[in-house]
Design an enzyme around this catalytic site. Sequence first.
Site, short mmCIF file in Angstrom:
data_model
loop_
_atom_site.label_atom_id
_atom_site.label_comp_id
_atom_site.label_asym_id
_atom_site.label_seq_id
_atom_site.Cartn_x
_atom_site.Cartn_y
_atom_site.Cartn_z
N ASP B 46 12.95 -48.17 34.60
CA ASP B 46 14.02 -48.75 35.44
C ASP B 46 13.68 -48.54 36.92
O ASP B 46 12.50 -48.56 37.29
CB ASP B 46 15.35 -48.06 35.08
CG ASP B 46 16.53 -48.98 35.31
OD1 ASP B 46 17.13 -49.43 34.32
OD2 ASP B 46 16.81 -49.27 36.49
N HIS B 87 20.74 -47.00 38.85
CA HIS B 87 20.80 -47.57 37.50
C HIS B 87 20.07 -46.71 36.48
O HIS B 87 20.61 -46.33 35.43
CB HIS B 87 20.19 -48.97 37.56
CG HIS B 87 20.48 -49.85 36.40
ND1 HIS B 87 19.53 -50.18 35.47
CD2 HIS B 87 21.62 -50.46 36.01
CE1 HIS B 87 20.06 -50.99 34.56
NE2 HIS B 87 21.32 -51.17 34.86
N SER B 265 23.42 -53.09 29.95
CA SER B 265 22.61 -51.96 30.44
C SER B 265 23.11 -50.64 29.88
O SER B 265 22.34 -49.72 29.69
CB SER B 265 22.69 -51.87 31.96
OG SER B 265 21.80 -52.75 32.55
#
Lengths: 104, 646
Positions: B46, B87, B265
């Site tokens: 990520d 994230h 996600s």
Amino acid sequence: LAETSGPVTQSSGGLSWAVHLHSPEGEWEEENLARQANAVAQAAGLVNAGRIGELQGHFLFVQPAGHREAAEAEAMRQQAEAVLAEHAAVRWHSEQRLLKRAKR
Amino acid sequence: SIHFNDPKFPQQWHLNNRRSPGRDINVTGVWERNVTGRGVTVVVVDDGVEHTIQDIAPNYCPEGSYDLNSNDPDPMPHPDTENGNHHGTRCAGEIAAVPNNSFCAVGVAYGSRIAGIRVLDGPLTDSMEAVAFNKHYQINDIYSCSWGPDDDGKTVDGPHQLGKAALQHGVMAGRQGFGSIFVVASGNGGQHNDNCNYDGYANSIYTVTIGAVDEEGRMPFYAEECASMLAVTFSGGDKMLRSIVTTDWDLQKGTGCTEGHTGTSAAAPLAAGMIALMLQVRPCLTWRDVQHIIVFTATQYEDRRADWLTNEAGFSHSHQHGFGLLNAWRLVNAAKIWTSVPYLASYVSPVLKENKAIPQSPRSLEVLWNVSRMDLDMSGLKTLEHVAVTVSISHPRRGSLELTLFCPSGMMSLIGAPRSMDSDPNGFNDWTFSTVRCWGERARGIYRLVVRDVGDEPLQVGVLQRWQLTLYGSVWSPIDIRDRQRLLEGAMSGKYLHDGFALPCPPGLKIPEEDGYVLTPNTLKMLVLVGCFTVFWTVYYMLELYLSQRNMASSPGCRSGPCHWPPQSRRPREEGTELESVPLCNSKAADSTEMENGGPSRTSERRTPDLLHEGDWSLAQNKRALDGPHQHPPPDLLQGKEDQIC
């Protein structure tokens, strides 16, 4: 130097090509492949920046460092494309373009 | 019976839902039996992982990490203007946040190790992606990827040649040959009528494609339908519903904890965490075993809008929820007793050239291909897993096309859903769609591809140029599948989930990671610096030597005869070293030293050679300069040399 340490992960921002070479049989495959990669890169006017991760026979060729005019860069791109397309040792090649990926 | 002092654990409804019992991943029973992901490494591919945060640091695995954006081993996220690079840290927290540290939250597999590969925070190319998918693939067991092509309802993209090669290499050679497990999020294009069959990561046979459901078990507004979705798990829903609580970064506006993680996600890492629990109880599960166990244990549940359909093998699948909700208890108990599925068998049809016009809806173009027993004899393929269809179609507005595949059993899969946003005039060029809805069904028989043009163009404008059918499956017979289903149901009581029961598990292959000793740029730079420094001083010293030699040769004392050297051992010495070994202290100092040693000085000769002339005096001066502040009185060159330096 930083860009070409070990198996490559990224080109230094210029043009770059991923190339898959025909694997010669026999001993020291890795050695032969690396030597061959250098030769093919040189023939195409590029620099062999190393193997792509764990993919045997896959190499990243990058444009030699240095600033170029757009016209010159385009000429270089075409020359590289032509050489890689014709070269007997090249099984497959693809100019690297930026991928558009989004977090989900 | 599980109690953690993590302040946000009570809000982590996806782990243990007190408000709506059953609306969670059913993991506490597994934790009670000490199944926490111990010995398994999950890597979050990520925008980086802030591994210094309390909830992650104890479980962080530096050996499995790398930063491909900066090309160094540390995947720490870099703050950016949009405060956006949290994230990866959030995903990592869902998987392996440390419990009972009085900080934030708890991860699904809180006993596992978590690594990070930072690749999204900068220009990304095929070669970088290929490196990421196989990075440290003998250390990282599971790759959790909560990203993909744009979910704008008009993109058709996925891994290209290199990315596909890396995924394939990963499942063949990763994790000691058992195969890396790639978990991907199915996509957030729900509002744009997107479908994850237009995403090559989601419809790849090598990936576990995970969708999302909200706390009420419904398909959230952002979720996409897909015939190649394996299963779903929880995530945030609309504003009225709770999102996922997990660790957050503490850079910029981050506090180290968030209650707002959502989207597919948030679902994919939960699935990755549950797979880590499975691998703890059975490390030798192959990448296909993991997919099979998901298919066999995911649970169908009541959702009026879900088009559940039960296939010939007894598996229920819906385009919204895959084979259903992931259930940690079922997954782990199945893993405990699972014996590996037979090798992957495949069948590829010839390229079927059609060049047929696609009629306007309600009429449709139908093409068939019969797969005979003889066709399958070579591979031994009996029952299906993935079914893929590669098509080339020309059409001025791609989103008007609808593609449906019927397996020999009659099971229908909407593999190419119409997309109102997709006005691309280039049609499809060898794009591969896939479906898992025929999993476990017999492979032999007639496959039917139905293509419709649901657009409102007056004329029929689309042409199906060619298509090709690829079947993936194994030699398992329908009976084998039914037997396995029964076996699993017998294990769901948990009677095998204790240390006393363990099936034999082969250790796997020793596969060296190909990348040799990689000097990080910092190391390289350091080496270069040290090298330059060494070269500089060598040159300086040689110069110094040369100049002092030259001075010596030109000084009068030496011109009129041999230079007076202090009595030294007779051993022949090279010219140069005399100078180096000449003490800079004068005779008095030398005498006094000898006196201290009790012995009379044997010679009153100056111990300092009379070469301390102009040029050499500089040596003396340099010596004094190096000695720092206490300056001797400036020496008189001619007199009292012995008072000079020490």
